[in-house]
Design an enzyme around this catalytic site. Structure first.
Site, PDB file in Angstrom:
ATOM      1  N   ASP A 226     106.610  41.340 -39.379  1.00 42.53           N
ATOM      2  CA  ASP A 226     106.669  39.988 -38.712  1.00 42.53           C
ATOM      3  C   ASP A 226     108.146  39.478 -39.267  1.00 42.53           C
ATOM      4  O   ASP A 226     107.757  38.874 -40.196  1.00 42.53           O
ATOM      5  CB  ASP A 226     105.621  39.417 -38.659  1.00 42.53           C
ATOM      6  CG  ASP A 226     104.298  39.954 -37.907  1.00 42.53           C
ATOM      7  OD1 ASP A 226     104.743  40.262 -36.701  1.00 42.53           O
ATOM      8  OD2 ASP A 226     103.159  40.354 -38.624  1.00 42.53           O
TER       9      ASP A 226
ATOM     10  N   HIS B 115     103.597  47.190 -39.387  1.00 44.86           N
ATOM     11  CA  HIS B 115     104.356  46.100 -38.497  1.00 44.86           C
ATOM     12  C   HIS B 115     104.692  44.986 -39.278  1.00 44.86           C
ATOM     13  O   HIS B 115     104.063  44.564 -40.492  1.00 44.86           O
ATOM     14  CB  HIS B 115     102.996  45.702 -37.713  1.00 44.86           C
ATOM     15  CG  HIS B 115     103.141  44.469 -36.834  1.00 44.86           C
ATOM     16  ND1 HIS B 115     103.488  44.804 -35.313  1.00 44.86           N
ATOM     17  CD2 HIS B 115     103.310  43.384 -36.969  1.00 44.86           C
ATOM     18  CE1 HIS B 115     103.681  43.848 -34.662  1.00 44.86           C
ATOM     19  NE2 HIS B 115     103.641  42.911 -35.626  1.00 44.86           N
TER      20      HIS B 115
ATOM     21  N   MET C  96     110.078  35.937 -38.666  1.00 46.71           N
ATOM     22  CA  MET C  96     110.148  34.773 -37.849  1.00 46.71           C
ATOM     23  C   MET C  96     111.316  34.087 -38.489  1.00 46.71           C
ATOM     24  O   MET C  96     111.351  34.040 -39.547  1.00 46.71           O
ATOM     25  CB  MET C  96     108.769  34.126 -38.379  1.00 46.71           C
ATOM     26  CG  MET C  96     107.616  34.823 -38.022  1.00 46.71           C
ATOM     27  SD  MET C  96     106.207  33.924 -38.239  1.00 46.71           S
ATOM     28  CE  MET C  96     104.699  35.340 -38.070  1.00 46.71           C
TER      29      MET C  96
ATOM     30  N   MET D  18     110.532  37.623 -34.190  1.00 44.35           N
ATOM     31  CA  MET D  18     109.982  36.268 -33.418  1.00 44.35           C
ATOM     32  C   MET D  18     111.288  35.447 -34.009  1.00 44.35           C
ATOM     33  O   MET D  18     110.943  34.607 -34.702  1.00 44.35           O
ATOM     34  CB  MET D  18     108.651  35.881 -34.102  1.00 44.35           C
ATOM     35  CG  MET D  18     107.538  36.690 -33.620  1.00 44.35           C
ATOM     36  SD  MET D  18     105.888  36.553 -34.503  1.00 44.35           S
ATOM     37  CE  MET D  18     106.327  37.819 -35.568  1.00 44.35           C
TER      38      MET D  18
ATOM     39  N   PHE E 152     101.765  32.869 -37.075  1.00 37.24           N
ATOM     40  CA  PHE E 152     101.062  33.163 -38.377  1.00 37.24           C
ATOM     41  C   PHE E 152      99.851  34.248 -38.282  1.00 37.24           C
ATOM     42  O   PHE E 152      99.490  34.511 -37.113  1.00 37.24           O
ATOM     43  CB  PHE E 152     100.195  31.783 -38.433  1.00 37.24           C
ATOM     44  CG  PHE E 152     100.988  30.564 -38.643  1.00 37.24           C
ATOM     45  CD1 PHE E 152     101.610  29.978 -39.818  1.00 37.24           C
ATOM     46  CD2 PHE E 152     101.522  29.787 -37.593  1.00 37.24           C
ATOM     47  CE1 PHE E 152     102.421  28.834 -39.841  1.00 37.24           C
ATOM     48  CE2 PHE E 152     102.259  28.618 -37.501  1.00 37.24           C
ATOM     49  CZ  PHE E 152     102.899  28.223 -38.772  1.00 37.24           C
TER      50      PHE E 152
ATOM     51  N   ASP F 293      98.249  42.825 -30.958  1.00 34.73           N
ATOM     52  CA  ASP F 293      98.871  42.268 -32.093  1.00 34.73           C
ATOM     53  C   ASP F 293      97.918  40.885 -32.201  1.00 34.73           C
ATOM     54  O   ASP F 293      98.499  39.837 -31.464  1.00 34.73           O
ATOM     55  CB  ASP F 293     100.313  41.856 -32.082  1.00 34.73           C
ATOM     56  CG  ASP F 293     100.911  41.337 -33.546  1.00 34.73           C
ATOM     57  OD1 ASP F 293      99.811  41.200 -34.254  1.00 34.73           O
ATOM     58  OD2 ASP F 293     102.064  41.283 -33.669  1.00 34.73           O
TER      59      ASP F 293
ATOM     60  N   HIS G 101     108.808  43.443 -35.373  1.00 34.42           N
ATOM     61  CA  HIS G 101     108.559  42.495 -34.335  1.00 34.42           C
ATOM     62  C   HIS G 101     109.428  41.166 -34.745  1.00 34.42           C
ATOM     63  O   HIS G 101     108.999  40.289 -35.632  1.00 34.42           O
ATOM     64  CB  HIS G 101     106.761  42.152 -34.649  1.00 34.42           C
ATOM     65  CG  HIS G 101     106.302  41.008 -33.465  1.00 34.42           C
ATOM     66  ND1 HIS G 101     105.109  40.416 -33.790  1.00 34.42           N
ATOM     67  CD2 HIS G 101     107.229  40.479 -32.467  1.00 34.42           C
ATOM     68  CE1 HIS G 101     104.870  39.798 -32.575  1.00 34.42           C
ATOM     69  NE2 HIS G 101     106.271  39.478 -31.950  1.00 34.42           N
TER      70      HIS G 101
ATOM     71  N   MET H  37     100.449  40.286 -27.402  1.00 33.16           N
ATOM     72  CA  MET H  37      99.867  39.246 -28.173  1.00 33.16           C
ATOM     73  C   MET H  37      98.716  38.845 -27.811  1.00 33.16           C
ATOM     74  O   MET H  37      98.437  38.233 -26.842  1.00 33.16           O
ATOM     75  CB  MET H  37     101.175  38.011 -28.216  1.00 33.16           C
ATOM     76  CG  MET H  37     102.395  38.346 -28.944  1.00 33.16           C
ATOM     77  SD  MET H  37     102.413  38.982 -30.470  1.00 33.16           S
ATOM     78  CE  MET H  37     101.353  37.792 -31.397  1.00 33.16           C
TER      79      MET H  37
ATOM     80  N   SER I  61     100.000  44.703 -40.594  1.00 39.58           N
ATOM     81  CA  SER I  61     100.782  43.939 -40.513  1.00 39.58           C
ATOM     82  C   SER I  61     101.129  43.219 -41.878  1.00 39.58           C
ATOM     83  O   SER I  61     100.139  42.742 -42.546  1.00 39.58           O
ATOM     84  CB  SER I  61     100.571  42.782 -39.746  1.00 39.58           C
ATOM     85  OG  SER I  61     101.091  41.623 -39.983  1.00 39.58           O
TER      86      SER I  61
END
Ligand code: DX5
Ligand code: ZN
Length: 224
Positions: free
Chosen positions: A41, A39, A43, A74, A149, A182, A72, A143, A14
């Site tokens: 992330d 990966h 957000m 979010m 975070f 994850d 991913h 998850m 990640s």
């Protein structure tokens, strides 16, 4: 420490824990260290209380890496920003069930664009809520921390979701859909995750003195 040498996990670093001032170099380094996927992330500071990166970063990483890019998302209402991640070159896009009123429509649209579709849940959402959507998925993300975070501790009460999803996939004849795990993955928590197909790990890999050793240790599957 005895390592089981038979690898059976794929590893997806990640990049949330990478040094963003040297992101290209960090990605090249995990790629040459044996990473199987990347990966990413995303957000939005709304669905989760943190803000990270967007489609332009995915587009840039696509140019410098041959690794599949697992995005991913979010973000609230992922339907509003899907197309930018598809054009940027995402290989898979995972959305949160809680983030949209139209999960089935969004998942179908991702697949229509020849991108792999994934679904995940926040820890408070019962795992069964995901089951009706399994036929629309190319991957499931379990998850094991509250999203938002990197570097958090794995929540042990989420681990049973891995086997629950696996059993339901088998029941629905979807045995080939991989389960990614994850959050809080490291050598201490690895023994809890024997059936994970893909281990997502940020803090463990990017703080390790050798990315190659960190990835090999995760791939080797079990440590005793
Ligand atoms: C959390 C993210 C994770 C996180 C994992 O919201 O979805 O991908 O970066 O990082 P570690 O391995 O540091 O828990
Ligand atoms: Zn993630």
């Amino acid at each position: 420490m005895i390592l089981n040498k038979e690898p059976h996990h794929l590893v997806a670093p990640s990049i949330l824990s990478a040094d963003f001032s040297r992101l290209g170099e960090e990605v090249r380094n995990v790629e040459s260290a044996g990473a199987d996927r990347l990966h990413i992330d995303v957000m939005d500071g709304h669905f989760v209380p943190n803000l990270t990166i967007g489609a332009p970063v995915v587009k840039s990483l696509k140019k410098i890496s041959t690794l599949p890019l697992d995005v991913h998302l979010m973000v609230s209402k992922p339907e509003n920003i899907l197309s930018s991640f598809i054009s940027a070159g995402a290989d898979s896009i995972t959305i949160h069930l809680e983030s949209t009123n139209y999960p089935e429509k969004v998942l179908k649209r991702i697949r229509q664009e020849k991108v792999l579709a994934g679904l995940t849940l926040k820890p408070a959402t019962p795992v069964e809520r995901m089951f009706p959507f399994l036929p629309f998925l190319d991957l499931v993300l379990v998850m094991t921390v509250e999203p938002g975070f990197g570097g958090q501790s794995l929540l042990p009460d989420q681990v049973s979701n891995i086997s629950a999803v696996k059993e339901e996939l088998v029941r629905q004849g979807l045995n080939n859909v991989p389960v990614h795990v994850d959050g809080g993955v490291n050598l201490q928590t690895l023994p809890l995750l024997p059936s994970a197909d893909v281990l997502v790990a940020g803090h463990f890999i990017f703080t390790h003195k050798s990315y190659k050793e960190a990835i090999s240790l995760l791939k080797s599957g079990s440590v005793s």
